[in-house]
Design a protein around this motif. Structure first.
Motif, mmCIF file in Angstrom:
data_model
loop_
_atom_site.group_PDB
_atom_site.id
_atom_site.type_symbol
_atom_site.label_atom_id
_atom_site.label_comp_id
_atom_site.label_asym_id
_atom_site.label_seq_id
_atom_site.Cartn_x
_atom_site.Cartn_y
_atom_site.Cartn_z
ATOM 1 N N GLY A 260 0.828 -1.199 0.000
ATOM 2 C CA GLY A 260 0.000 0.000 0.000
ATOM 3 C C GLY A 260 0.859 1.245 0.000
ATOM 4 N N SER A 261 0.506 2.212 -0.831
ATOM 5 C CA SER A 261 1.268 3.452 -0.946
ATOM 6 C C SER A 261 0.455 4.606 -0.373
ATOM 7 N N VAL A 262 0.997 5.229 0.655
ATOM 8 C CA VAL A 262 0.280 6.262 1.392
ATOM 9 C C VAL A 262 0.623 7.647 0.852
ATOM 10 N N VAL A 263 -0.414 8.394 0.455
ATOM 11 C CA VAL A 263 -0.280 9.816 0.142
ATOM 12 C C VAL A 263 -1.321 10.522 1.008
ATOM 13 N N CYS A 264 -0.862 11.149 2.078
ATOM 14 C CA CYS A 264 -1.766 11.707 3.084
ATOM 15 C C CYS A 264 -1.628 13.227 3.133
ATOM 16 N N ALA A 265 -2.777 13.910 3.271
ATOM 17 C CA ALA A 265 -2.808 15.365 3.429
ATOM 18 C C ALA A 265 -3.991 15.717 4.320
ATOM 19 N N ASP A 266 -4.158 16.990 4.601
ATOM 20 C CA ASP A 266 -5.236 17.417 5.498
ATOM 21 C C ASP A 266 -6.613 17.072 4.942
ATOM 22 N N THR A 267 -6.762 17.157 3.631
ATOM 23 C CA THR A 267 -8.043 16.849 3.006
ATOM 24 C C THR A 267 -7.826 15.852 1.876
ATOM 25 N N ASP A 268 -8.922 15.194 1.466
ATOM 26 C CA ASP A 268 -8.838 14.255 0.353
ATOM 27 C C ASP A 268 -8.401 14.971 -0.927
ATOM 28 N N GLY A 269 -8.934 16.165 -1.152
ATOM 29 C CA GLY A 269 -8.574 16.904 -2.354
ATOM 30 C C GLY A 269 -7.096 17.239 -2.409
ATOM 31 N N GLU A 270 -6.535 17.667 -1.291
ATOM 32 C CA GLU A 270 -5.100 17.967 -1.247
ATOM 33 C C GLU A 270 -4.279 16.718 -1.536
ATOM 34 N N ALA A 271 -4.673 15.589 -0.977
ATOM 35 C CA ALA A 271 -3.933 14.352 -1.196
ATOM 36 C C ALA A 271 -4.000 13.924 -2.657
ATOM 37 N N ARG A 272 -5.182 14.042 -3.264
ATOM 38 C CA ARG A 272 -5.306 13.677 -4.676
ATOM 39 C C ARG A 272 -4.447 14.579 -5.560
ATOM 40 N N ARG A 273 -4.415 15.871 -5.232
ATOM 41 C CA ARG A 273 -3.580 16.784 -6.015
ATOM 42 C C ARG A 273 -2.100 16.465 -5.845
ATOM 43 N N LEU A 274 -1.710 16.064 -4.662
ATOM 44 C CA LEU A 274 -0.314 15.687 -4.426
ATOM 45 C C LEU A 274 0.047 14.448 -5.229
ATOM 46 N N ALA A 275 -0.822 13.427 -5.228
ATOM 47 C CA ALA A 275 -0.571 12.231 -6.015
ATOM 48 C C ALA A 275 -0.531 12.548 -7.503
ATOM 49 N N GLU A 276 -1.390 13.464 -7.944
ATOM 50 C CA GLU A 276 -1.396 13.875 -9.351
ATOM 51 C C GLU A 276 -0.086 14.559 -9.717
ATOM 52 N N ALA A 345 1.903 -3.829 3.549
ATOM 53 C CA ALA A 345 3.275 -3.321 3.587
ATOM 54 C C ALA A 345 3.267 -1.926 2.991
ATOM 55 N N LEU A 346 3.615 -0.926 3.795
ATOM 56 C CA LEU A 346 3.363 0.471 3.458
ATOM 57 C C LEU A 346 4.610 1.200 2.981
ATOM 58 N N THR A 347 4.405 2.020 1.940
ATOM 59 C CA THR A 347 5.441 2.944 1.499
ATOM 60 C C THR A 347 4.906 4.368 1.559
ATOM 61 N N TRP A 348 5.817 5.304 1.621
ATOM 62 C CA TRP A 348 5.514 6.738 1.518
ATOM 63 C C TRP A 348 6.506 7.363 0.557
ATOM 64 N N MET A 349 6.131 8.468 -0.033
ATOM 65 C CA MET A 349 7.103 9.205 -0.830
ATOM 66 C C MET A 349 8.202 9.724 0.099
ATOM 67 N N ASN A 350 7.801 10.266 1.235
ATOM 68 C CA ASN A 350 8.749 10.750 2.239
ATOM 69 C C ASN A 350 8.411 10.054 3.557
ATOM 70 N N TYR A 351 9.190 9.066 3.926
ATOM 71 C CA TYR A 351 8.920 8.298 5.141
ATOM 72 C C TYR A 351 9.109 9.136 6.401
ATOM 73 N N GLU A 352 10.036 10.071 6.353
ATOM 74 C CA GLU A 352 10.381 10.810 7.573
ATOM 75 C C GLU A 352 9.262 11.742 8.024
ATOM 76 N N THR A 353 8.430 12.188 7.086
ATOM 77 C CA THR A 353 7.247 12.957 7.464
ATOM 78 C C THR A 353 5.988 12.098 7.454
ATOM 79 N N GLY A 354 5.935 11.124 6.545
ATOM 80 C CA GLY A 354 4.721 10.326 6.378
ATOM 81 C C GLY A 354 4.476 9.322 7.481
ATOM 82 N N LEU A 355 5.530 8.630 7.927
ATOM 83 C CA LEU A 355 5.346 7.611 8.958
ATOM 84 C C LEU A 355 4.891 8.210 10.289
ATOM 85 N N PRO A 356 5.534 9.276 10.795
ATOM 86 C CA PRO A 356 5.048 9.846 12.070
ATOM 87 C C PRO A 356 3.593 10.311 11.998
#
Length: 382
Positions: A260-276, A345-356
């Motif tokens: 699973g690849s995590v792209v997380c933001a404050d809102t769903d729209g922000e997260a989708r834009r980041l993934a885009e 099994a999770l990945t992040w683009m940036n683990y150092e900010t995403g995991l915490p």
């Protein structure tokens, strides 16, 4: 070819198999740009102290496993994603000595590591970790890497036949007290012997990335945990049922995980834009093309399939997309668990900010919903 035992004994002990709900693994932190083939400034870079810090953070939060890639070269392009990596056996041994609860996997390409070496190394790491090592077995598919080792390039099904013989030998080295001979189509061993045996019985947990029908067959016969590749919830449930039925045909049970690849933001729209942005503006186009053609059969895909996979590889490395706010990601993980998935099994683009952030904002929601039942103090009530 010698016939493998009808039912390979399963390891079903320890945190990986406890009745605690959806399991979580930290995936790929030993390679650069593990979360996506991108030139994004957010992309993952590696360092030993950083890797150790991330694993300890995951362990303290209750993650059950950390799983590395086995990579020897990258996908070139502008930023050469995956081009820098820590070797997974020595990496796992070092982590085993610096952790206390989490299962530390190594990942092994069968074509590049002799089974007698793999068996001995895993037994050694199992001793170091006091019974916390796991082995992720990969049949091998990256020709440019395989040429570096001077090994014969086999077709897809032949690689899995080779891997089954490799596993037969490893399991016998772990389990048989006396010397033995093995004569298969691909591998021969005379006077095979290994001691000490692993701490875990009947053997350390075996994981296999079952991304094809032939891979599903190997996983059903040998693995304790099967990885399946999927980006769609309905297809996920179907794949889980298929591989569990295959295992039942061998008199076995196994756990099924997804990446699973995590792209997380404050809102769903922000997260989708980041993934885009990862998939378009930031994509390392040459590296994405190489990843598709060298490792995923991209040259044989229909144009629409290739375009879809191209975006996925750039943004999430083809993992199940967990994109949204923390509450949305928690709901997506709950859906996977309801579909029969045992672990992610999770990945992040940036683990150092995403995991915490995941630990602080997603894990408590999973616990409140009963998707995870921690062995230790609950994050939801801490």
């Amino acid at each position: 070819m010698p016939e493998a035992p009808f039912s390979v004994p399963r390891n079903n002990s320890g945190p990986l198999f406890a009745d605690t709900g959806l399991k979580l693994g930290l995936f790929g932190i030993n390679v650069t740009s593990a979360g996506g083939v991108t030139a994004s400034p957010d992309r993952h870079e590696i360092g030993w102290e950083q890797n150790l810090r991330l694993v300890r953070l995951a362990e303290d939060a209750g993650f059950e496993a950390v799983i590395p890639y086995s990579r020897w070269r990258g996908f070139e392009g502008r930023t050469n994603p995956w081009g820098s990596s820590f070797e997974p056996y020595t990496w796992a041994a070092a982590l085993a000595a610096r952790t206390s609860r989490i299962t530390v996997f190594t990942t092994s390409h069968c074509l590049t590591v002799p089974p007698v070496m793999a068996a001995k190394q895993i037994a050694t790491i199992d001793a170091v970790s006091q019974g916390r090592v796991g082995l992720n077995v990969v049949a091998g598919w990256f020709e440019k890497e395989l040429r570096m080792f001077g090994v014969e390039t086999l077709d897809h099904d032949a690689r899995y036949g080779y891997s089954e013989e490799w596993l037969d030998i490893v399991l016998r080295l772990w389990g048989e007290p006396e010397d033995f001979d093995y004569h298969g189509r691909w591998l021969t061993m005379n006077g095979g012997y290994s001691s000490p045996k692993p701490v875990q019985a009947p053997h350390p947990p075996l994981m296999n990335a079952a991304f094809s029908p032939r891979g599903h067959q190997l996983a059903a016969r040998y693995a304790d945990i099967a990885f399946v590749a999927t980006t769609d919830l309905t297809a996920t449930g179907k794949k889980v049922r298929q591989i569990q039925e295959l295992a039942a045909g061998h008199g076995r049970e196994l756990s099924v995980w997804v990446t699973g690849s995590v792209v997380c933001a404050d809102t769903d729209g922000e997260a989708r834009r980041l993934a885009e942005r990862y998939a378009t503006v930031d994509a390392d186009e040459d590296a994405v093309r190489n990843a598709l053609d060298w490792t995923m059969g991209g040259a044989h895909l229909a144009p629409d399939q290739r375009a879809e996979l191209k975006r996925s590889v750039a943004a999430t490395m083809g993992g199940y997309p967990l994109i949204g706010s923390p509450s949305t990601i928690a709901a997506q993980l709950a859906d996977l668990a309801a579909a029969g998935v045992d672990g992610v099994a999770l990945t992040w683009m940036n683990y150092e900010t995403g995991l915490p952030r995941f630990i602080a904002e997603v894990l408590p929601a999973l616990e409140l919903a009963g998707v995870r039942r921690p062995l230790g103090p609950s994050l939801a009530t801490a």
